[in-house]
Design an enzyme around this catalytic site. Structure first.
Site, PDB file in Angstrom:
ATOM      1  CB  SER A  22      36.364  53.242  63.495  1.00 19.91           C
ATOM      2  OG  SER A  22      35.563  54.152  62.788  1.00 19.91           O
TER       3      SER A  22
ATOM      4  CD1 TRP B 259      24.537  76.885  71.201  1.00 22.81           C
ATOM      5  CD2 TRP B 259      26.756  76.962  71.107  1.00 22.81           C
ATOM      6  NE1 TRP B 259      24.931  76.325  70.017  1.00 22.81           N
ATOM      7  CE2 TRP B 259      26.284  76.362  69.932  1.00 22.81           C
ATOM      8  CE3 TRP B 259      28.137  77.106  71.268  1.00 22.81           C
ATOM      9  CZ2 TRP B 259      27.137  75.916  68.919  1.00 22.81           C
ATOM     10  CZ3 TRP B 259      28.973  76.665  70.256  1.00 22.81           C
ATOM     11  CH2 TRP B 259      28.472  76.078  69.103  1.00 22.81           C
TER      12      TRP B 259
ATOM     13  CG  HIS C 193      25.362  74.848  56.829  1.00 22.63           C
ATOM     14  ND1 HIS C 193      26.180  73.811  56.491  1.00 22.63           N
ATOM     15  CD2 HIS C 193      25.395  74.898  58.175  1.00 22.63           C
ATOM     16  CE1 HIS C 193      26.683  73.263  57.584  1.00 22.63           C
ATOM     17  NE2 HIS C 193      26.223  73.902  58.612  1.00 22.63           N
ATOM     18  CG  HIS C 194      25.658  77.186  61.116  1.00 15.99           C
ATOM     19  ND1 HIS C 194      25.156  76.313  62.054  1.00 15.99           N
ATOM     20  CD2 HIS C 194      26.753  76.576  60.612  1.00 15.99           C
ATOM     21  CE1 HIS C 194      25.921  75.237  62.116  1.00 15.99           C
ATOM     22  NE2 HIS C 194      26.891  75.364  61.242  1.00 15.99           N
TER      23      HIS C 194
ATOM     24  CG  HIS D 219      21.886  72.701  78.060  1.00 12.59           C
ATOM     25  ND1 HIS D 219      22.253  71.483  78.589  1.00 12.59           N
ATOM     26  CD2 HIS D 219      21.471  72.445  76.792  1.00 12.59           C
ATOM     27  CE1 HIS D 219      22.053  70.534  77.694  1.00 12.59           C
ATOM     28  NE2 HIS D 219      21.584  71.091  76.583  1.00 12.59           N
TER      29      HIS D 219
ATOM     30  CE  LYS E 213      34.402  57.989  59.798  1.00 12.00           C
ATOM     31  NZ  LYS E 213      35.720  57.620  59.293  1.00 12.00           N
TER      32      LYS E 213
ATOM     33  CE1 TYR F 289      30.476  67.777  60.568  1.00  8.86           C
ATOM     34  CE2 TYR F 289      31.659  69.451  59.364  1.00  8.86           C
ATOM     35  CZ  TYR F 289      30.550  68.655  59.516  1.00  8.86           C
ATOM     36  OH  TYR F 289      29.521  68.746  58.642  1.00  8.86           O
TER      37      TYR F 289
ATOM     38  CG  ASP G 233      53.160  60.872  79.670  1.00  5.17           C
ATOM     39  OD1 ASP G 233      52.404  61.754  79.251  1.00  5.17           O
ATOM     40  OD2 ASP G 233      53.090  60.415  80.826  1.00  5.17           O
TER      41      ASP G 233
ATOM     42  CD  GLU H 120      33.756  73.384  69.307  1.00  2.00           C
ATOM     43  OE1 GLU H 120      34.950  73.618  69.038  1.00  2.00           O
ATOM     44  OE2 GLU H 120      33.386  72.820  70.337  1.00  2.00           O
TER      45      GLU H 120
ATOM     46  CG  HIS I  94      30.000  73.556  60.206  1.00  2.00           C
ATOM     47  ND1 HIS I  94      28.682  73.368  60.512  1.00  2.00           N
ATOM     48  CD2 HIS I  94      30.418  72.423  59.637  1.00  2.00           C
ATOM     49  CE1 HIS I  94      28.316  72.164  60.128  1.00  2.00           C
ATOM     50  NE2 HIS I  94      29.342  71.572  59.584  1.00  2.00           N
TER      51      HIS I  94
ATOM     52  CB  SER J 109      42.407  74.701  78.120  1.00  2.00           C
ATOM     53  OG  SER J 109      42.147  73.317  78.181  1.00  2.00           O
ATOM     54  CB  SER J 110      40.818  74.002  73.125  1.00  2.00           C
ATOM     55  OG  SER J 110      39.689  73.720  73.871  1.00  2.00           O
TER      56      SER J 110
ATOM     57  NE  ARG K 107      18.037  76.957  68.718  1.00  2.00           N
ATOM     58  CZ  ARG K 107      19.298  76.927  68.249  1.00  2.00           C
ATOM     59  NH1 ARG K 107      19.552  77.198  66.968  1.00  2.00           N
ATOM     60  NH2 ARG K 107      20.302  76.604  69.032  1.00  2.00           N
TER      61      ARG K 107
ATOM     62  CB  THR L 200      28.858  61.585  56.566  1.00  2.00           C
ATOM     63  OG1 THR L 200      29.494  62.862  56.658  1.00  2.00           O
ATOM     64  CG2 THR L 200      28.367  61.183  57.931  1.00  2.00           C
TER      65      THR L 200
END
Lengths: 285, 545
Positions: free
Chosen positions: B283, B156, B317-318, B91, B346, B272, B120, B270, B268, B184-185, B465, B343
């Site tokens: 926006s 994951w 922090h993870h 998932h 924003k 964002y 293009d 990632e 991290h 690809s990315s 979890r 943040t």
């Protein structure tokens, strides 16, 4: 700028390339997991190489038939530049692993600092680098490591010189001296081949006499992943330069327009800089 | 290049360019599946990305529903724990890499050339390659579920040694599929940067670009910076599994914690990558439906850039609970809290844009508003998690699950839905069905909050979890979560219905489908946008301030 940006109509190479890369990866996975699948992997690899060759051939012929304008040239420049940046970050991961292990993980395993409790696992272990005796006796360490002042130094001199010879070739191209360019480029290719040969000799020595293997603890792991991926990049770079040599011989480049050549130079210099980092941090210190 | 669809009203510029003719033009376009396999058109490739993403969204959603089904009540009812682990893992992997990321890339493909007035993407063939790598990558990833020993079952985040020493044999295929997705990315991001930096209409400066373009420029930079690190770390896993190296094995002098550092250095930024383009979409939408200009354009740009820079400095922090020197914990704690500043800028600007605006509540605006409120909830729980001593309590509980689902579901995914509703008139020429859209929105909002809000409580009370069973005191919270998940999951079928109806018909949309306050360049081309736009670059005129 008016409507001159070339947008190719359609192309079969990307889709075929994806398919070939998928076949290659499935074959690689089958080989690693089930011990059979080398044929599938080989078919995929041939497919990937063929697609690359044909795709580049299309790009070269489009370029030569004048379909590309200055804006297209800038797209290629940005593309190549950011691609090299991604490669920098790829190597940064491996250098980061090396630094982390040497600065933090090993001293902690040896009982240093507030996290020294890990020393309970292997109380006799003392941290040192190069790590000749890993914590657990089940992991064989290297018997000895290479002196940086023998083959690695020779390889450093070869690769640094090759960057210089390539620059001379590039300058000659810009001045319109095609034969001079050809000669210095051929010399660069030779230096690249010398580097690869010496690296192969060193790998043989590593396994045969030094006990530096992939299984030789963290020293062997970091040594081979850094030098291995660098060596792979030198091989790719040499192939690129050989292609450039062929294109110089076929008069593809003009003193003004030769971004294929220039991009190859960028790539080669990048590979060279990575080696200097390797020489310092893997071999010397 | 001749249009591949029946003749439609085209822009003046594009028709002249088409008639001027290039050497390469006027090929008959391939028919059927070949058209999609071989295309180099940014709109077609964007559509492919979006359809792929939606498909994967449902597949990943089904995995989530298997998880929620098992957690509906305590005890083991429906699946074995081994399979439950595979479902939580797949998932996460599918949603992150195959649903959210391709959705944003699809929107980028469609909208960036339109918003900057480019014919293009800068490198159209590479664009096609980036897309077609995805079905290969995720076909391979999904196939691991059918392999002996099952698919990835380590979460994951695939921490070593769970993903190396104790992993199922299919892990090698998982690594290889992630390599393909990573290629690809990276190629997609290179293409997007080259497009933005090189293909803007004459006269459009960087600070004239719509914020969606700006956020994607910065996102693409993040992608190029961290996807190679992911490639590096999974390569080390591959070596540990198959070649006996000791990267993540302390017995050989390596360190499992090294895996976590490398993974989160990728991971991290990632997260964002999955939220910055959402900021761009919101926006665009909020000013349109508030009938005002965006408040604080420049500060929005600087805030996104600041978030991107900080994203490289907060990965620790993870890992507070893993063990780290005190100075490291303090550094990562304060650096993480700093992110709240840009943040906050924003969120303030979005609210200030609406302040005294003439607001209307069409479907895109509803999703954008929900985004602002609910993303902020996720941001606040993130601040709580950033406090290192508190994190020791929250770590690996459902509080974390609640936090990142709030920023990803009513955050990233609501923004994607908002973007889809906002641009559907431009893509199809029709407005989405209002009544169905409203149902979709309200059911989604109710479902999402019913699912994830109780998780804050079960998490704070200590429910771990990734475990298929739980103690009795968590039963009510989990019942609510499971009900909400099914409501949310099935209400997404309404979204499919809206899209199908919108493609087939509906109220016709003019070029400026959402009124005169939507002034970005995409609204200057007809709806639906013709296959080829801006073949001759438009001259960008700066709106008068």
């Amino acid at each position: 700028m008016s409507g001159s940006y070339y947008v190719p109509a359609t192309s079969k190479w990307p889709a075929l390339g994806s398919l070939a890369l998928g076949v290659m990866m499935v074959g690689l996975g089958m080989t690693l997991v089930h011990g059979r699948g080398t044929v599938v992997m080989a078919i995929g690899l041939v497919g990937v190489l063929a697609v690359m060759a044909l795709w580049f051939r299309d790009v070269v012929s489009e370029s030569r038939s004048g379909l590309y304008d200055a804006q297209m040239d800038r797209s290629f420049r940005w593309g190549m530049g950011w691609f090299i940046f991604s490669e920098v970050m790829f190597f940064a991961a491996f250098f980061g692993a090396l630094f982390y292990v040497r600065t933090f993980a090993l001293p902690w395993l040896g009982g240093e600092g507030t996290k020294g409790a890990t020393a309970l696992l292997w109380p006799e272990f003392t941290a040192h680098w190069p790590l000749l005796s890993p914590p657990d006796s089940s992991v064989p360490g290297p018997a000895q490591v290479f002196s940086p002042w023998q083959l690695p130094l020779v390889n450093t001199l070869i690769l640094v010189s090759s960057s210089i010879t390539l620059t001379v070739a590039h300058e000659a191209l810009k001045e319109g001296h095609r034969k001079v360019c050809r000669n210095w480029l051929a010399g660069t290719v030779l230096l690249g081949l010398c580097f690869i040969t010496i690296q192969a000799v060193e790998y043989y020595e590593a396994y045969a006499h030094y006990g530096i293997t992939l299984q030789a603890g963290i020293y062997g792991a970091t040594f081979f992943i850094l030098t291995g991926f660098h060596g792979l990049h030198v091989i790719i770079g040499t192939i690129i330069l050989i292609v450039m040599l062929a294109r110089v011989l076929r008069r593809h480049f003009t003193p003004e327009e030769h971004f294929g050549f220039e991009a190859s130079c960028w790539y080669w210099h990048f590979v060279d800089v990575v080696w200097v980092g390797l020489f310092i941090f893997v071999y010397v210190f | 290049m001749a249009p591949k669809v029946p003749p439609q009203p085209t822009l003046e510029q594009s028709s002249t360019a088409a008639e001027a003719g290039h050497g390469h033009a006027h090929h008959a376009p391939p028919k059927g599946i070949l058209r999609w396999l071989l295309t180099t058109n940014h709109k077609e490739i964007g559509t492919l990305y979006l359809i792929f993403s939606l498909t994967m969204f449902f597949i990943g959603g089904i995995f989530a529903l298997v998880v929620r089904l098992e957690l509906f009540q305590p005890g083991l009812q429906f699946v074995r724990p081994e399979f439950f682990n595979q479902m939580t893992t797949m998932h996460g992997l599918i949603m992150v890499f195959a649903a959210v990321m391709p959705a944003f890339t699809g929107l980028a493909n469609w909208m960036i050339p339109l918003q900057i007035g480019a014919p293009d993407m800068a490198l159209p063939r590479l664009n096609n390659f980036s897309f077609w790598l995805l079905p290969v990558a995720f076909g391979l990833l999904l196939s691991t579920l059918l392999m002996p020993g099952g698919g990835p079952n380590f979460g994951w985040t695939f921490y070593a040694p769970l993903s190396t020493t104790f992993a199922p044999p299919s892990t090698t295929f998982f690594i290889l599929s992630l390599h393909i997705a990573g290629i690809s990315s990276i190629l997609g991001a290179i293409n997007i940067i080259a497009t933005i930096l090189n293909m803007r209409a004459p006269g459009m400066r960087l600070m004239d670009m719509p914020l969606f373009v700006w956020t994607w420029l910065i996102t693409a930079f993040l992608l190029i910076a961290v996807m190679p690190v992911l490639a590096g770390v999974i390569t080390m896993m591959l070596m540990d599994i198959n070649f006996g190296t000791s990267f993540f094995n302390a017995a050989g002098g390596g360190d499992p914690v090294l895996f976590q550092h490398l993974f989160w250095f990728f991971g991290h930024p990632e997260v964002y990558i999955m939220i910055l383009p959402a900021f761009g979409i919101v926006s665009a939408i909020i000013p349109t439906f508030s009938r005002k200009r965006l408040f604080g354009y420049a500060s929005m740009v600087y805030a996104v850039a600041a978030i991107a820079v900080l994203s490289f400095l907060v990965w620790g922090h993870h890992m507070f609970a893993v063990g780290m020197p005190l100075v490291g914990q303090l550094f990562f704690m304060y650096a993480t809290m700093l992110i709240a500043v840009p943040t906050g800028v924003k969120v303030f600007n979005w609210v200030a844009t609406m302040f005294r605006g003439s607001i209307s509540f069409e479907p895109p605006m509803l999703f954008a508003l929900a985004f602002v409120v609910q993303f902020t909830i996720g941001g606040f729980s993130g601040l709580m998690l950033a406090i290192a001593p508190a994190d020791f309590q929250y770590h690996d509980t459902y509080f974390v699950v609640a936090h990142f689902h709030y920023v990803l579901v009513p955050g990233a995914i609501f923004a994607i839905l908002a973007g889809a509703y906002y641009w559907l008139p431009k893509w199809t020429g029709h407005y989405p069905n209002e009544r169905l859209s409203q149902w979709h929105f309200w059911l989604s909002v109710i479902g999402v909050n019913l699912t994830f809000f109780p998780m804050h409580f079960s998490g704070l009370a200590g429910m771990p979890r990734r475990i298929p069973d739980y103690a009795l005191q968590f039963a009510d919270f989990n019942l609510a979560s499971s009900l909400g998940a099914f409501i949310f999951g099935f209400s997404q079928l309404l979204f499919v219905a809206v899209i199908v109806l919108c493609v087939r018909g509906g109220k016709k949309a003019p070029a400026q489908a959402w009124g005169e306050y939507a002034t970005d360049l995409e609204w200057s081309v007809p709806s639906p946008a013709p296959l080829h736009t801006f073949e001759t670059p438009p001259t960008f005129e700066r709106p008068a301030h």
